[in-house]
Write a protein that holds these residues in place. Structure first.
Motif, PDB file in Angstrom:
ATOM      1  N   ARG A 426      31.320  38.349  42.861  1.00  0.00           N
ATOM      2  CA  ARG A 426      32.102  37.580  43.738  1.00  0.00           C
ATOM      3  C   ARG A 426      33.648  37.642  43.611  1.00  0.00           C
ATOM      4  NH1 ARG A 426      32.010  30.793  43.600  1.00  0.00           N
ATOM      5  NH2 ARG A 426      33.128  30.573  45.779  1.00  0.00           N
ATOM      6  N   ILE A 427      34.288  37.620  44.773  1.00  0.00           N
ATOM      7  CA  ILE A 427      35.642  37.632  44.718  1.00  0.00           C
ATOM      8  C   ILE A 427      36.455  36.710  45.061  1.00  0.00           C
ATOM      9  CG2 ILE A 427      37.652  39.263  45.212  1.00  0.00           C
ATOM     10  CD1 ILE A 427      36.044  41.641  45.696  1.00  0.00           C
ATOM     11  N   LYS A 428      37.216  36.004  44.351  1.00  0.00           N
ATOM     12  CA  LYS A 428      37.831  34.603  44.799  1.00  0.00           C
ATOM     13  C   LYS A 428      39.455  35.008  44.752  1.00  0.00           C
ATOM     14  CE  LYS A 428      36.843  30.829  43.019  1.00  0.00           C
ATOM     15  NZ  LYS A 428      36.506  29.763  42.109  1.00  0.00           N
ATOM     16  N   THR A 429      39.870  34.601  45.727  1.00  0.00           N
ATOM     17  CA  THR A 429      41.753  34.435  45.834  1.00  0.00           C
ATOM     18  C   THR A 429      42.094  32.924  45.696  1.00  0.00           C
ATOM     19  OG1 THR A 429      41.563  34.590  48.159  1.00  0.00           O
ATOM     20  CG2 THR A 429      41.434  36.553  47.066  1.00  0.00           C
ATOM     21  N   THR A 465      32.168  36.655  38.589  1.00  0.00           N
ATOM     22  CA  THR A 465      33.470  36.255  39.606  1.00  0.00           C
ATOM     23  C   THR A 465      34.736  36.772  39.034  1.00  0.00           C
ATOM     24  OG1 THR A 465      32.147  34.052  40.074  1.00  0.00           O
ATOM     25  CG2 THR A 465      34.590  34.319  40.780  1.00  0.00           C
ATOM     26  N   VAL A 466      35.255  37.590  40.027  1.00  0.00           N
ATOM     27  CA  VAL A 466      36.750  38.018  39.876  1.00  0.00           C
ATOM     28  C   VAL A 466      37.641  37.175  40.661  1.00  0.00           C
ATOM     29  CG1 VAL A 466      38.222  40.000  40.186  1.00  0.00           C
ATOM     30  CG2 VAL A 466      35.766  40.313  39.492  1.00  0.00           C
ATOM     31  N   THR A 467      38.767  36.721  39.907  1.00  0.00           N
ATOM     32  CA  THR A 467      39.599  35.713  40.446  1.00  0.00           C
ATOM     33  C   THR A 467      40.993  36.492  40.584  1.00  0.00           C
ATOM     34  OG1 THR A 467      38.458  33.812  39.882  1.00  0.00           O
ATOM     35  CG2 THR A 467      40.662  33.648  40.740  1.00  0.00           C
ATOM     36  N   LEU A 468      41.651  36.432  41.611  1.00  0.00           N
ATOM     37  CA  LEU A 468      42.943  37.142  42.009  1.00  0.00           C
ATOM     38  C   LEU A 468      43.869  36.131  42.493  1.00  0.00           C
ATOM     39  CD1 LEU A 468      41.056  39.464  42.900  1.00  0.00           C
ATOM     40  CD2 LEU A 468      42.885  40.663  43.397  1.00  0.00           C
ATOM     41  N   SER A 469      44.987  35.652  41.545  1.00  0.00           N
ATOM     42  CA  SER A 469      45.741  34.832  41.782  1.00  0.00           C
ATOM     43  C   SER A 469      47.199  35.072  41.898  1.00  0.00           C
ATOM     44  CB  SER A 469      45.439  33.562  41.043  1.00  0.00           C
ATOM     45  OG  SER A 469      45.720  33.811  39.867  1.00  0.00           O
ATOM     46  N   ALA A 470      48.294  34.517  42.097  1.00  0.00           N
ATOM     47  CA  ALA A 470      49.547  34.639  41.739  1.00  0.00           C
ATOM     48  C   ALA A 470      50.392  33.311  41.935  1.00  0.00           C
ATOM     49  CB  ALA A 470      50.055  35.648  42.737  1.00  0.00           C
ATOM     50  N   HIS A 471      51.413  33.246  41.081  1.00  0.00           N
ATOM     51  CA  HIS A 471      52.255  32.127  40.965  1.00  0.00           C
ATOM     52  C   HIS A 471      53.648  32.527  40.521  1.00  0.00           C
ATOM     53  CE1 HIS A 471      48.813  29.566  41.265  1.00  0.00           C
ATOM     54  NE2 HIS A 471      48.414  30.449  40.266  1.00  0.00           N
ATOM     55  N   PRO A 472      54.648  31.702  41.007  1.00  0.00           N
ATOM     56  CA  PRO A 472      56.167  32.072  40.629  1.00  0.00           C
ATOM     57  C   PRO A 472      56.334  31.981  39.102  1.00  0.00           C
ATOM     58  CG  PRO A 472      56.086  30.828  42.685  1.00  0.00           C
ATOM     59  CD  PRO A 472      54.535  30.758  42.215  1.00  0.00           C
ATOM     60  N   ASP A 473      56.987  32.603  38.466  1.00  0.00           N
ATOM     61  CA  ASP A 473      57.348  32.192  37.058  1.00  0.00           C
ATOM     62  C   ASP A 473      58.718  32.518  36.752  1.00  0.00           C
ATOM     63  OD1 ASP A 473      56.644  31.718  34.687  1.00  0.00           O
ATOM     64  OD2 ASP A 473      54.855  32.664  34.220  1.00  0.00           O
ATOM     65  N   GLU A 474      59.120  32.127  35.666  1.00  0.00           N
ATOM     66  CA  GLU A 474      60.527  32.475  35.166  1.00  0.00           C
ATOM     67  C   GLU A 474      60.424  33.122  33.830  1.00  0.00           C
ATOM     68  OE1 GLU A 474      63.110  32.156  36.744  1.00  0.00           O
ATOM     69  OE2 GLU A 474      62.233  30.773  38.369  1.00  0.00           O
ATOM     70  N   ALA A 475      61.464  34.188  33.410  1.00  0.00           N
ATOM     71  CA  ALA A 475      61.206  34.845  32.522  1.00  0.00           C
ATOM     72  C   ALA A 475      61.051  34.127  30.976  1.00  0.00           C
ATOM     73  CB  ALA A 475      62.350  35.678  32.209  1.00  0.00           C
ATOM     74  N   PRO A 476      61.863  32.896  30.810  1.00  0.00           N
ATOM     75  CA  PRO A 476      61.675  32.321  29.514  1.00  0.00           C
ATOM     76  C   PRO A 476      60.365  31.583  29.355  1.00  0.00           C
ATOM     77  CG  PRO A 476      63.978  32.005  30.647  1.00  0.00           C
ATOM     78  CD  PRO A 476      62.934  32.608  31.627  1.00  0.00           C
ATOM     79  N   GLY A 477      59.552  31.124  30.429  1.00  0.00           N
ATOM     80  CA  GLY A 477      58.553  30.367  30.536  1.00  0.00           C
ATOM     81  C   GLY A 477      57.453  31.262  30.157  1.00  0.00           C
ATOM     82  N   VAL A 478      57.367  32.510  30.141  1.00  0.00           N
ATOM     83  CA  VAL A 478      56.285  33.368  29.815  1.00  0.00           C
ATOM     84  C   VAL A 478      56.191  33.844  28.398  1.00  0.00           C
ATOM     85  CG1 VAL A 478      56.078  34.283  32.409  1.00  0.00           C
ATOM     86  CG2 VAL A 478      57.151  35.533  30.837  1.00  0.00           C
ATOM     87  N   GLY A 479      56.931  33.657  27.793  1.00  0.00           N
ATOM     88  CA  GLY A 479      56.621  34.095  26.445  1.00  0.00           C
ATOM     89  C   GLY A 479      56.549  35.528  26.110  1.00  0.00           C
ATOM     90  N   LYS A 480      57.352  36.195  26.883  1.00  0.00           N
ATOM     91  CA  LYS A 480      57.217  37.749  26.735  1.00  0.00           C
ATOM     92  C   LYS A 480      58.616  38.242  26.488  1.00  0.00           C
ATOM     93  CE  LYS A 480      54.462  40.200  27.540  1.00  0.00           C
ATOM     94  NZ  LYS A 480      53.499  40.721  26.737  1.00  0.00           N
ATOM     95  N   GLY A 481      58.635  38.847  25.190  1.00  0.00           N
ATOM     96  CA  GLY A 481      60.176  39.207  24.957  1.00  0.00           C
ATOM     97  C   GLY A 481      60.687  40.514  25.525  1.00  0.00           C
TER      98      GLY A 481
END
Length: 732
Positions: A426-429, A465-481
């Motif tokens: 099942r595909i969810k978005t 179930t496979v869920t595809l989603s997207a959200h706005p994000d900022e670099a300092p908030g994602v914890g990726k150096g």
């Protein structure tokens, strides 16, 4: 000897710490138990009080109903009735006023003076009782128009002799009365008490606020009420004032009301913190004493071996640094190697595929040779896909970044995803409204999402179930150096599959690493995803655990400009002739949709809701180029209409639209058929095909042609409709 001293040193810290931790845990459970009992007892007190109040209100409304049931409105409106209501209300501290209204919402009697011109028809309790007998209905809070006092109403419906709605009797209750009782019944300290309607509306609360709020349906309290409607205990963050509390709640008898009492978790734990402070001081002094003695003994034993330990430590650090350097060099070399090989191999494949394409045009008679040629082309194309993955990992593929609307891109590839994943998945978005676009190569982004979806499918052998989603994000908030500061869109593909253990997760993006069997995977899927994200200015992160599924996050730069819609080739741009089409369908929604598609193509549409209406319209408007009719219509089916037109207008092309898998047996009639549901291009192709087969003219004259005039053959070839025999037709 050194080990023994170290053990004693560690024990001098751990033993007091373990004793302290055990005492702290025991004391915490005791404090929580005692305060939980306090919360439950207080909630029981609030429940009993609220139950008595609303039982009394029911008795009051019953007395008013008994007193006025057989009275006329003139008698109800007399001063005697209002005096009775005043006497009835006088001893009731919880009541603000008592009112009787007629079926129009006008007040006919009340315990207070009122303006006769004022109507209560707009109150929610009046509307609810007018619509149906709502029993004892509790209204939302309001400002009394006669009393000028904050109130909420408990109302019952009055029924006329014939059973029709005859107005309401309602008692306006004071939220302040309940708030004062909450203050008196509550133990000392910050707490929260409330009288809540079943839908979450707060009728009264302590501490009092200027305006009562509504408890959100997804709050911990409302979720607990939904799961356990009679009462219970729950903890969580209040969505009214964002404080972490422990709640107890109970349903107020048979009424659609709840009382709730809560104490802040910080207040509950403050007493525990005071206790553990004393425990901690004792444990700390014990630990310091034991640790000091053990440390002195250890220092003496270490004096002889300090040089050896220093050399061993230096050696271990050097070895760890060499391993990290080796791993970094290995990955960099592998990336350079794969990138170079992919570029060279891609050039060879370009030559091979180009020449094979040219050769295919010249091999026409040798059927076996054509098959071998097609196999060679398919193999070369698979090699091209593999090189693209290698280039993506090495971050040297050619990208054509554009402003991409992610939800629109996913919607456009949904059919491909469903076919690739199969019926068991099942595909969810989940995309927020007005999601900003990203800057990326749309073709490569589609390939990334497809790869992640296929990986998810392989991790769910029994479906999921496979869920595809997207959200706005900022670099300092994602914890990726490795993400530079800026605005991003985080695209997530999450599955409910088997998940990965820590060892597999650590190697997931390594090229050629795969847990699939031989011939079932190249190990380049996640490597390609990582390479594409980094080359596009973003990053990736994979989170997974065994039995809990896998989630892959891809950050891509956010665009400050909106995405432009893709240019769509219309039917007019390809080639068509405007026609006059008679559309016959008994379903108005299908009629409107099909008619809109036809008009968008450029045709003129005449509409008929039945076969007989279509025949009548054809008699009045003979210059019709084509009839499109639904099969399943009452009275005269589309097939019967085709039989009739075959006799009356044999030159008129006919297209049958049907969602039936099999048509009933009919006479020897060959009709063109299009299967529902159909898209616009399928419909356009079907129309061109029918007109071509019927020998219609290439262009209509601007003046209406004489009845029965033939038109030149349309120039556009199509595969949209096929002549079928109704006895043997099967919908595809």
């Amino acid at each position: 000897m050194i080990r023994l001293h170290r053990f004693l040193l560690v024990a001098s810290v751990l033993v007091p710490a373990a004793v302290f931790a055990a005492a702290a845990l025991w004391n915490r459970s005791e404090v929580l138990r005692e305060d939980t009992q306090t919360i439950q007892r207080t909630t029981a007190i609030l429940h009993e009080h609220a139950r008595k109040v609303f039982d009394t209100v029911e008795l009051v409304i019953g007395r008013v109903d008994d007193r006025t049931r057989d009275l006329s409105w003139e008698e109800i409106a007399s001063p005697a009735t209002s005096a009775f209501l005043r006497d009835l209300k006088s001893p009731l501290e919880q009541a603000v006023s008592i009112w009787i209204t007629d079926a129009s919402g006008r007040v006919r009697a009340g315990s207070q003076a009122w303006d006769p011109a004022v109507s209560l028809a707009d109150r929610d309790f009046f509307a609810a009782q007018r619509e149906r007998d709502a029993g004892l209905f509790i209204s939302e809070p309001f400002q009394g128009r006669a009393t000028r006092t904050s109130s909420f109403a408990a109302s019952r419906r009055r029924s006329a002799a014939d059973g029709r709605f005859g107005g309401t009797i309602h008692v306006s209750l004071s939220p302040d009365y309940f708030s004062r009782f909450f203050d008196e019944a509550s133990p000392n300290g910050p707490d929260f008490a409330a009288l809540i309607r079943q839908d979450g509306e707060i009728l009264a609360r302590s501490p009092v606020r200027a305006a009562n709020a509504r408890v959100a349906p997804d709050s911990p309290l409302m979720r607990a009420i939904k799961d356990r409607p009679d009462g219970g205990l729950v903890s969580g963050v209040s969505q009214v004032d964002r404080r972490d509390r422990v709640f107890a709640y109970r349903k107020v008898g048979p009424y659609p009301l709840y009382v709730s009492f809560a104490i802040d978790r910080d207040v509950i734990l403050s007493r525990w913190r005071s206790n553990i402070l004393a425990y901690g001081i004792v444990a700390l002094l014990s630990a310091l004493t034991l640790c000091g003695v053990s440390w002195l003994a250890l220092r003496r034993a270490q004096a002889e071996q300090i040089a050896v330990l220093a050399m061993r430590r230096e050696s271990e650090q050097r070895l760890a640094a060499e391993q990290r350097l080796f791993q970094s060099q290995k990955m960099e070399s592998l990336g350079q190697l794969t990138g170079g090989v992919a570029h060279d191999f891609n050039n060879l494949l370009a030559v091979v595929i180009g020449n094979l394409d040219l050769l295919r045009k010249r091999v026409t008679e040798d059927e076996r040779g054509r098959r071998l040629l097609e196999n060679a082309i398919q193999g070369a194309q698979r090699g091209a896909v593999l090189t693209q993955r290698l280039l993506a990992y090495s971050r040297t593929q050619e990208l054509a970044p554009k402003v991409v609307d992610v939800p629109a891109l996913v919607a456009g590839m949904m059919d491909l995803l469903q076919r690739s994943l199969g019926p068991g998945v099942r595909i969810k978005t989940a995309f927020p409204p007005e999601l900003p676009p990203v800057i990326a190569d749309p073709n490569q982004l589609e390939l990334v999402l497809l790869n992640l979806a296929v990986n998810a499918r392989d991790a769910m052998p029994d479906g999921g179930t496979v869920t595809l989603s997207a959200h706005p994000d900022e670099a300092p908030g994602v914890g990726k150096g490795d993400l530079r500061p800026g605005a991003y869109i985080r695209i997530t593909v999450q599955d409910t599959g088997l998940g990965m253990d820590p060892e597999t997760l650590a190697r997931a993006i390594e090229p050629f690493f795969t847990t699939k069997g031989v011939g079932k995977g190249t190990g380049l899927g996640l490597s390609m995803v990582h390479g594409f994200a980094v080359q596009s200015g973003g990053a990736t992160r994979i989170t997974s655990s065994l039995g809990s599924g896998t989630s892959v996050d891809v950050w891509l730069p956010r665009s400050s400009t909106p995405a432009l819609p893709e240019a769509v080739e219309t039917r007019e741009e390809r080639s068509h002739r405007a026609r006059t089409i008679l559309l016959v369908d008994d379903d108005p929604l299908v009629m409107a949709s099909t008619s809109a598609m036809l008009e968008d193509i450029g045709h003129t549409v005449l509409e008929a809701a039945s076969g007989r209406a279509a025949l009548a319209l054809l008699g009045a408007s003979p210059s019709v180029d084509l009839v499109i009719a639904d099969y399943a219509m009452p009275g005269m089916t589309g097939l019967k209409l085709a039989e009739r037109l075959r006799t009356d207008r044999p030159e008129l092309p006919f297209l049958l639209a049907s969602g039936h898998a099999e048509l009933p047996e009919q006479a020897d009639i060959l009709v063109a058929r299009i299967t529902k549901p159909f898209r616009q291009d399928e419909l356009a192709n079907a129309i061109d095909d029918v007109l071509r087969r019927a020998g219609a003219s290439a262009r209509r004259d601007s003046r209406p042609p004489p009845p029965g005039a033939r038109r030149a053959e349309a120039r556009h070839e199509s595969q949209g409709a096929q002549p079928v025999d109704p006895r043997n037709d099967r919908a595809t």
